[in-house]
Design a protein around this motif. Structure first.
Motif, PDB file in Angstrom:
ATOM      1  N   PHE A 179       0.837  -1.199   0.000  1.00  0.00           N
ATOM      2  CA  PHE A 179       0.000   0.000   0.000  1.00  0.00           C
ATOM      3  C   PHE A 179       0.872   1.250   0.000  1.00  0.00           C
ATOM      4  O   PHE A 179       2.077   1.182   0.260  1.00  0.00           O
ATOM      5  N   ILE A 180       0.254   2.383  -0.271  1.00  0.00           N
ATOM      6  CA  ILE A 180       0.924   3.678  -0.224  1.00  0.00           C
ATOM      7  C   ILE A 180       0.605   4.327   1.117  1.00  0.00           C
ATOM      8  O   ILE A 180      -0.568   4.547   1.453  1.00  0.00           O
ATOM      9  N   LYS A 181       1.632   4.623   1.895  1.00  0.00           N
ATOM     10  CA  LYS A 181       1.455   5.268   3.191  1.00  0.00           C
ATOM     11  C   LYS A 181       1.069   6.723   2.960  1.00  0.00           C
ATOM     12  O   LYS A 181       1.837   7.514   2.420  1.00  0.00           O
ATOM     13  N   GLU A 182      -0.146   7.093   3.410  1.00  0.00           N
ATOM     14  CA  GLU A 182      -0.687   8.401   3.099  1.00  0.00           C
ATOM     15  C   GLU A 182      -0.522   9.409   4.222  1.00  0.00           C
ATOM     16  O   GLU A 182      -0.735  10.605   4.006  1.00  0.00           O
ATOM     17  N   HIS A 183      -0.187   8.974   5.437  1.00  0.00           N
ATOM     18  CA  HIS A 183       0.076   9.911   6.523  1.00  0.00           C
ATOM     19  C   HIS A 183       1.094   9.281   7.473  1.00  0.00           C
ATOM     20  O   HIS A 183       1.257   8.054   7.516  1.00  0.00           O
ATOM     21  N   PRO A 184       1.807  10.077   8.255  1.00  0.00           N
ATOM     22  CA  PRO A 184       2.946   9.580   9.030  1.00  0.00           C
ATOM     23  C   PRO A 184       2.619   8.439   9.985  1.00  0.00           C
ATOM     24  O   PRO A 184       3.466   7.575  10.225  1.00  0.00           O
TER      25      PRO A 184
END
Length: 211
Positions: A179-184
Motif C-alpha cells: 500500500f501507499i502510506k498516506e500519513h505519518p
C-alpha cells in the motif's frame, strides 16, 4: 488510471483468501479478462495509455488467452520482487517473501516487457488545467505483448516517481498487501487490518505464560 494505482492493482492480484492462505485473481484467463475489463482506462485513450497500446478498441471486447495470462503473471512476479526491494529495510509481503527473483532479473523482465511496444510521449496542455502526458505506440503492436507493455510502463512510471518512497507492505495478521502510506502514523493498508493487528497484540500481551 494513474501509474501508481495500476502498478499497485497488478501487485494486489495476489491477496489473502480469507481462510489463512493466498488467492490469485489472475489464476485463469477468465480472471485476467475480468481484471482488465474492470479497468477500461487500460484499453482506452487517456493520459497514461493509448487505445492501440493494448491492441483492442474496447475493454469489453478484449479477452485473455493462456499466452497473455502467462505474460502478465511473469511481469507480476517481477513487479512484486521490485516492490519488495522498494520497501527495504522493511520486510516484504509474506505472500512470496521466500520466493522472490533477484532484482537484476526482475528489472530485465520489466524492461523487456515495456520494450515490446515502443512508444513516443505526447504533451497536451488544456487551457484550463495541468499538462498531460500520453504515450503512443510507434507502430502496430502485437496483441500478446501489448497488455504487458502497457502495464510495465505504468510500473516503471511508479517506481521512478515520488510515490515509490511511500510504498509499504502491510504486516497485519493474514494480510499480504502492499500500500501507499498516506500519513505519518499509518501502519496498515486499511482500518480492518489495523483492528486485527491491535487484537493480535492484545492477545499476545495477555497470553498466559507457562513455566
Amino acid at each position: 488510471m494513474s501509474d501508481t494505482r495500476l502498478a499497485l492493482d497488478l501487485a494486489l492480484t495476489v491477496r489473502h483468501d480469507g481462510r489463512g492462505g493466498v488467492a490469485d485473481d489472475l489464476g485463469t484467463p477468465e480472471g485476467l479478462t475480468a481484471w482488465v475489463r474492470e479497468r477500461p482506462g487500460l484499453l482506452g485513450p487517456g493520459p497514461e495509455t493509448d487505445v492501440r497500446a493494448a491492441g483492442s478498441a474496447s475493454a469489453d471486447a478484449w479477452k485473455a488467452d493462456e499466452e497473455s495470462l502467462a505474460a502478465v503473471r511473469s511481469l507480476r512476479a517481477a513487479v512484486r520482487a521490485l516492490f519488495a526491494h522498494a520497501v527495504r529495510p522493511g520486510e516484504p509481503s509474506s505472500a512470496d517473501a521466500r520466493d522472490l527473483m533477484p532484482v537484476s532479473e526482475a528489472l530485465d523482465r520489466l524492461n523487456a516487457a515495456a520494450e515490446v511496444v515502443p512508444t513516443v510521449s505526447r504533451l497536451d496542455w488544456p487551457d484550463e488545467g495541468d499538462p498531460l502526458v500520453s504515450h503512443h505506440p510507434t507502430g502496430a503492436p502485437q496483441r500478446e505483448g501489448a497488455l504487458p507493455a502497457a502495464l510495465a510502463r505504468a510500473v516503471i512510471g511508479f517506481l521512478a516517481g515520488p510515490d515509490r518512497a511511500a510504498l509499504r507492505a502491510c504486516h497485519a495478521p493474514r494480510c499480504v498487501r502492499y500500500f501507499i502510506k498516506e500519513h505519518p502514523r499509518q501502519e496498515w493498508c486499511k482500518p480492518s487490518c489495523g483492528n486485527r493487528a491491535r487484537v493480535a497484540r492484545h492477545h499476545e500481551r495477555h497470553r498466559p505464560s507457562h513455566p
